[in-house]
Design an enzyme around this catalytic site. Sequence first.
Site, PDB file in Angstrom:
ATOM      1  N   ARG A  30      -2.168  33.240 -17.252  1.00  0.00           N
ATOM      2  CA  ARG A  30      -2.688  34.300 -16.373  1.00  0.00           C
ATOM      3  C   ARG A  30      -1.732  35.496 -16.357  1.00  0.00           C
ATOM      4  NH1 ARG A  30      -6.990  36.697 -13.871  1.00  0.00           N
ATOM      5  NH2 ARG A  30      -6.392  37.565 -11.845  1.00  0.00           N
ATOM      6  N   GLU A  68       0.825  -1.201   0.000  1.00  0.00           N
ATOM      7  CA  GLU A  68       0.000   0.000   0.000  1.00  0.00           C
ATOM      8  C   GLU A  68       0.863   1.256   0.000  1.00  0.00           C
ATOM      9  OE1 GLU A  68      -3.459  -0.236   2.561  1.00  0.00           O
ATOM     10  OE2 GLU A  68      -3.239   1.882   3.028  1.00  0.00           O
ATOM     11  N   GLN A  93       9.274  35.510 -10.036  1.00  0.00           N
ATOM     12  CA  GLN A  93      10.065  34.442  -9.407  1.00  0.00           C
ATOM     13  C   GLN A  93       9.320  33.772  -8.248  1.00  0.00           C
ATOM     14  OE1 GLN A  93      13.888  35.266  -7.370  1.00  0.00           O
ATOM     15  NE2 GLN A  93      14.806  34.424  -9.228  1.00  0.00           N
TER      16      GLN A  93
END
Length: 387
Positions: free
Chosen positions: A276, A250, A287
Amino acid sequence: MDFGLTAEQSAFKKSVFDFAKKELVVGSSEPKTMRERDKASSFFREGFEKCAAFGILGLPVPERYGGLERDVVDCALAMQALGRGCPDSGLLFTICSHVLTCEIPILLFGSEAQKQRYLPRMVTGEIIGCHAMSEPEAGSDAFSLTATAERRGDHFVLNGQKTFISNAPVADVFLVFATTNRAKGWAGVTGFLVERGTKGLSVGKPLDKMGLKTSPTGEVTLEDVEVPVDAVLGKVGQGSAIFNAEMEWERSCLFAIHLGAMERQLDDTIRYAQDRKQFGQPIGGFQAVSHKIADMKVRIELAELVLLKVAWMKSRGVRAPLESAISKLFVSESFVQSSLDAIQIRGGYGFMSEYEVERDLRDAIGSRIYSGTNEIQKNIIASLLGL
Ligand SMILES: Cc1cc2nc3c(=O)[nH]c(=O)nc-3n(C[C@H](O)[C@H](O)[C@H](O)COP(=O)(O)OP(=O)(O)OC[C@H]3O[C@@H](n4cnc5c(N)ncnc54)[C@H](O)[C@@H]3O)c2cc1C
């Protein structure tokens, strides 16, 4: 040392990704979209059945039981590809619970009769499996469980209460852990395969969760549940060995779905940062934004290395308790942080449910808790270092 995938592994991974993109995003019946399913906490059964038809439910299962007989590396690669292509982390979580916490224990510890009885139908999705260990008073301290199994002649009688059980509301076969001898502690814990419809076994209403909403979770009550002696998985007292073996599976394969989700987040976030514009330029040019994206990429790269290392070790038959604890811890913390970064980079849009970015954060938080909390992973790492 070779860090590359073989041509066959790459082609397999790509085929799973293409399948997920095509078949596991929008359903044909209501609620159709991921957002609608999330809002309605609705299990995407159609997606589950499509995964069965593709072979996902039988990835690690030998061909003689209808499976694809893939090794741990291939299983992890498939889960990673599913996570990248399919936004329904709840569906993938349900699949992992079915495969890793029920099929795998049957495969590793089951009698031939148990394998014949359950595996072929689990591979086709005809029956769904779950794994019932946690109790209201036994979570991290799992082996302090109080559910009991009392031997009476040729059967056992089970009593107790289980909670937080993934798939319980839709499960047909329950791997239930109970103690046959409380004085023996972990050595008394035993696994039993109990079928839905067995008198005395009942499942509560699905629990409402903050994330993974499309994966049904529930409580399981056992009241004088009679099961035959051959319902014991493995041997009496072997419950802890079963639990530990499946946890290693798992902690690599399940967390591969989160690795894939982080890759999907990165793809989408790069596109967003390029499109955007603020202050007359794409925000990716700032940055403060691009460094967050760089951090997301670094996390993915390291998460992939550590996770595939666990899978590689296990595919060679080497146990990996330390590496799987490190992997579980790192992938889940990375998933949470990258989900936060993905939201922050989208500003107000990231916070709005309509844009489907915040769902990953809600899904990610659970990954710090299941398969042993991250605090417990640190305990395991420290103890394996001799502390
Ligand atoms: C989405 C989801 C799905 C799940 N699915 C299943 C399932 O299918 N089957 C199943 O059996 N269980 C399942 N669980 C349960 C899960 O295994 C438990 O929630 C988990 O083991 C923690 O137990 P607990 O919730 O009782 O928390 P607790 O054990 O009460 O822990 C509470 C806090 O104390 C901390 N803590 C406890 N002990 C220590 C310690 N020794 N050192 C440091 N910190 C400690 C924990 O890290 C945690 O922060 C699921 C849980 C979730 C959230």
